[in-house]
Design a protein around this motif. Structure first.
Motif, PDB file in Angstrom:
ATOM      1  N   THR A 139       0.819  -1.217   0.000  1.00 25.82           N
ATOM      2  CA  THR A 139       0.000   0.000   0.000  1.00 25.82           C
ATOM      3  C   THR A 139       0.848   1.259   0.000  1.00 25.82           C
ATOM      4  OG1 THR A 139      -1.879   1.105   1.098  1.00 25.82           O
ATOM      5  CG2 THR A 139      -0.219   0.133   2.541  1.00 25.82           C
ATOM      6  N   ALA A 140       0.241   2.301  -0.523  1.00 28.68           N
ATOM      7  CA  ALA A 140       0.731   3.661  -0.306  1.00 28.68           C
ATOM      8  C   ALA A 140       0.183   4.131   1.028  1.00 28.68           C
ATOM      9  CB  ALA A 140       0.222   4.562  -1.429  1.00 28.68           C
ATOM     10  N   LEU A 141       0.673   5.252   1.466  1.00 24.52           N
ATOM     11  CA  LEU A 141       0.151   5.879   2.681  1.00 24.52           C
ATOM     12  C   LEU A 141      -1.209   6.508   2.361  1.00 24.52           C
ATOM     13  CD1 LEU A 141       0.872   6.827   5.595  1.00 24.52           C
ATOM     14  CD2 LEU A 141       1.856   8.872   4.531  1.00 24.52           C
ATOM     15  N   PHE A 142      -2.177   6.337   3.235  1.00 26.94           N
ATOM     16  CA  PHE A 142      -3.460   7.037   3.074  1.00 26.94           C
ATOM     17  C   PHE A 142      -4.027   7.326   4.460  1.00 26.94           C
ATOM     18  CE2 PHE A 142      -6.182   3.329   3.946  1.00 26.94           C
ATOM     19  CZ  PHE A 142      -5.317   2.269   3.671  1.00 26.94           C
ATOM     20  N   SER A 143      -4.808   8.410   4.544  1.00 30.98           N
ATOM     21  CA  SER A 143      -5.166   8.902   5.875  1.00 30.98           C
ATOM     22  C   SER A 143      -6.212   8.046   6.583  1.00 30.98           C
ATOM     23  CB  SER A 143      -5.619  10.361   5.804  1.00 30.98           C
ATOM     24  OG  SER A 143      -6.744  10.471   4.972  1.00 30.98           O
ATOM     25  N   ASP A 144      -6.928   7.174   5.840  1.00 30.94           N
ATOM     26  CA  ASP A 144      -7.887   6.281   6.515  1.00 30.94           C
ATOM     27  C   ASP A 144      -7.192   5.218   7.366  1.00 30.94           C
ATOM     28  OD1 ASP A 144     -10.056   7.648   5.666  1.00 30.94           O
ATOM     29  OD2 ASP A 144     -10.841   6.099   4.338  1.00 30.94           O
ATOM     30  N   MET A 145      -5.861   5.138   7.301  1.00 27.71           N
ATOM     31  CA  MET A 145      -5.148   4.260   8.236  1.00 27.71           C
ATOM     32  C   MET A 145      -5.459   4.658   9.680  1.00 27.71           C
ATOM     33  SD  MET A 145      -1.440   3.706   6.513  1.00 27.71           S
ATOM     34  CE  MET A 145      -1.236   2.617   5.091  1.00 27.71           C
ATOM     35  N   LYS A 146      -5.742   5.938   9.865  1.00 26.37           N
ATOM     36  CA  LYS A 146      -6.114   6.426  11.196  1.00 26.37           C
ATOM     37  C   LYS A 146      -7.438   5.791  11.638  1.00 26.37           C
ATOM     38  CE  LYS A 146      -6.052  10.783  13.754  1.00 26.37           C
ATOM     39  NZ  LYS A 146      -7.195  10.522  14.629  1.00 26.37           N
ATOM     40  N   GLY A 162       9.541  -0.831   1.645  1.00 26.71           N
ATOM     41  CA  GLY A 162      10.521  -0.974   0.563  1.00 26.71           C
ATOM     42  C   GLY A 162      10.538   0.118  -0.488  1.00 26.71           C
ATOM     43  N   GLY A 163       9.470   0.929  -0.566  1.00 26.46           N
ATOM     44  CA  GLY A 163       9.404   1.917  -1.629  1.00 26.46           C
ATOM     45  C   GLY A 163       9.191   1.271  -2.990  1.00 26.46           C
ATOM     46  N   ARG A 164       9.244   2.051  -4.031  1.00 25.64           N
ATOM     47  CA  ARG A 164       9.019   1.666  -5.424  1.00 25.64           C
ATOM     48  C   ARG A 164       7.598   1.146  -5.689  1.00 25.64           C
ATOM     49  NH1 ARG A 164      12.654  -0.149 -10.384  1.00 25.64           N
ATOM     50  NH2 ARG A 164      10.941  -0.562 -11.803  1.00 25.64           N
ATOM     51  N   TYR A 165       7.184   0.054  -5.054  1.00 26.11           N
ATOM     52  CA  TYR A 165       5.832  -0.496  -5.270  1.00 26.11           C
ATOM     53  C   TYR A 165       4.892  -0.179  -4.104  1.00 26.11           C
ATOM     54  CZ  TYR A 165       8.604  -3.213  -8.554  1.00 26.11           C
ATOM     55  OH  TYR A 165       9.466  -3.589  -9.550  1.00 26.11           O
ATOM     56  N   THR A 166       5.457   0.284  -3.020  1.00 27.70           N
ATOM     57  CA  THR A 166       4.674   0.580  -1.810  1.00 27.70           C
ATOM     58  C   THR A 166       5.246   1.852  -1.177  1.00 27.70           C
ATOM     59  OG1 THR A 166       6.151  -0.545  -0.255  1.00 27.70           O
ATOM     60  CG2 THR A 166       4.455  -1.909  -1.311  1.00 27.70           C
ATOM     61  N   MET A 167       4.701   2.217  -0.050  1.00 26.83           N
ATOM     62  CA  MET A 167       5.291   3.326   0.699  1.00 26.83           C
ATOM     63  C   MET A 167       6.717   2.961   1.135  1.00 26.83           C
ATOM     64  SD  MET A 167       2.908   3.171   4.099  1.00 26.83           S
ATOM     65  CE  MET A 167       2.783   1.691   5.115  1.00 26.83           C
ATOM     66  N   ALA A 172       6.093   5.049   6.034  1.00 24.47           N
ATOM     67  CA  ALA A 172       5.667   4.002   6.975  1.00 24.47           C
ATOM     68  C   ALA A 172       5.695   4.507   8.420  1.00 24.47           C
ATOM     69  CB  ALA A 172       6.544   2.756   6.822  1.00 24.47           C
ATOM     70  N   VAL A 173       6.590   5.431   8.721  1.00 22.36           N
ATOM     71  CA  VAL A 173       6.601   6.034  10.066  1.00 22.36           C
ATOM     72  C   VAL A 173       5.301   6.805  10.273  1.00 22.36           C
ATOM     73  CG1 VAL A 173       7.702   7.768  11.542  1.00 22.36           C
ATOM     74  CG2 VAL A 173       9.114   6.167  10.231  1.00 22.36           C
ATOM     75  N   LYS A 174       4.890   7.534   9.251  1.00 15.95           N
ATOM     76  CA  LYS A 174       3.626   8.285   9.313  1.00 15.95           C
ATOM     77  C   LYS A 174       2.454   7.298   9.464  1.00 15.95           C
ATOM     78  CE  LYS A 174       1.604  12.168   9.314  1.00 15.95           C
ATOM     79  NZ  LYS A 174       1.850  13.033  10.471  1.00 15.95           N
ATOM     80  N   ALA A 175       2.507   6.184   8.731  1.00 18.53           N
ATOM     81  CA  ALA A 175       1.459   5.150   8.839  1.00 18.53           C
ATOM     82  C   ALA A 175       1.398   4.608  10.266  1.00 18.53           C
ATOM     83  CB  ALA A 175       1.737   4.015   7.858  1.00 18.53           C
ATOM     84  N   ALA A 176       2.561   4.308  10.825  1.00 18.03           N
ATOM     85  CA  ALA A 176       2.625   3.764  12.196  1.00 18.03           C
ATOM     86  C   ALA A 176       2.010   4.752  13.171  1.00 18.03           C
ATOM     87  CB  ALA A 176       4.065   3.459  12.565  1.00 18.03           C
ATOM     88  N   ILE A 211       7.755   5.926  18.533  1.00 15.40           N
ATOM     89  CA  ILE A 211       7.029   4.775  17.972  1.00 15.40           C
ATOM     90  C   ILE A 211       7.940   3.554  18.029  1.00 15.40           C
ATOM     91  CG2 ILE A 211       6.074   3.835  15.828  1.00 15.40           C
ATOM     92  CD1 ILE A 211       5.431   6.848  15.102  1.00 15.40           C
ATOM     93  N   LYS A 212       7.414   2.444  18.574  1.00 16.78           N
ATOM     94  CA  LYS A 212       8.238   1.245  18.736  1.00 16.78           C
ATOM     95  C   LYS A 212       8.255   0.385  17.470  1.00 16.78           C
ATOM     96  CE  LYS A 212       9.047  -2.857  21.479  1.00 16.78           C
ATOM     97  NZ  LYS A 212       8.654  -3.726  22.585  1.00 16.78           N
ATOM     98  N   VAL A 213       9.445   0.014  17.051  1.00 13.33           N
ATOM     99  CA  VAL A 213       9.640  -0.853  15.887  1.00 13.33           C
ATOM    100  C   VAL A 213      10.414  -2.086  16.320  1.00 13.33           C
ATOM    101  CG1 VAL A 213      10.919  -1.077  13.703  1.00 13.33           C
ATOM    102  CG2 VAL A 213       9.537   0.966  14.138  1.00 13.33           C
TER     103      VAL A 213
END
Ligand code: NI
Ligand code: MN
Length: 225
Positions: A139-146, A162-167, A172-176, A211-213
């Motif tokens: 997926t790309a990043l989108f605000s409905d992840m919230k 990984g980028g290129r095909y996804t965020m 991904a930090v923003k998604a988290a 944010i914990k990873v």
């Protein structure tokens, strides 16, 4: 409950049922297992691309497991002899004590079939098996992840970096941040040159924001009890 990483976007959730998500084993240079070693009750698939649908049909047949995917992939898997259950966005299915809910992913999807692709929609999955896991799919990043975070309150988020095909890692930090899971695990990186990414960089950027990873190497597992 345990979560085992098998490289790329493949995880095994071991709760009261054993669920493999996106089993890309054959052709995955990072896979620590062979298809024959996999013993599961459920095979869950986010979308039709070969690095996700992967060996799902063979594993479902080998184990007499239920394959859970979006309707069109379930119909396709049934036509190939697997026992499949179709679900769709916002809906889900309960198998034993595990609930699998389908939510959106922002991507494309098609099943690779003899020189053409059968178009299907991409998805992400919420797995409720004691703890709740959000597998973001590709997926790309989108605000409905919230909204996904608010509705399901996942304990663990599995996020492509990984980028290129996804965020990428920065997105991904923003998604988290939006999903708000206590633990975030990176996926969909370093399988191929095109998606080379340093997971420690993702961890560093996330931890700067509190944010914990947890970075899992293929074959490693995380105890969630
Ligand atoms: Ni994909
Ligand atoms: Mn992919």
């Amino acid at each position: 409950m345990k979560l085992r990483y098998l490289g790329h976007s493949c995880f095994v959730v071991e709760g009261s049922e054993r669920i493999i998500i996106d089993p890309f084993i054959n052709g995955n240079p990072l896979s620590p297992v062979s298809v024959d070693e996999i013993k599961v009750d459920v095979v869950a698939v986010t979308h039709g691309h070969r690095d996700h649908l992967g060996d799902a049909i063979e594993i479902a047949k080998n184990n007499d497991a239920t394959l859970v995917a979006i309707h069109e992939i379930a119909v396709y898997a049934s036509s190939k002899g697997a026992r499949a259950e179709g679900i769709n966005m916002g809906g889900g299915i309960k198998i034993g004590d595990t609930e699998i809910i389908m939510v959106q992913a922002w991507h494309s999807s098609g099943i690779d079939e003899a020189n053409y692709e059968i178009a299907t929609s991409p998805a992400a999955l919420i797995i409720k098996a004691g703890k709740t896991i959000y597998h973001a799919g590709d997926t790309a990043l989108f605000s409905d992840m919230k909204l996904i975070g608010e509705l399901y309150g996942p304990d663990v988020a599995l996020l492509p970096i990984g980028g290129r095909y996804t965020m990428d890692a920065r997105q991904a930090v923003k998604a988290a941040e939006m999903v708000g899971a206590a633990i975030n695990i990176p996926m969909h990186y370093n399988t191929f040159e095109a998606i080379r990414q340093d997971p420690e960089e993702f961890r560093r950027m996330a931890e700067e924001r509190g944010i914990k990873v947890v970075v899992l190497k293929p074959g490693e597992e995380l105890n969630l009890d």
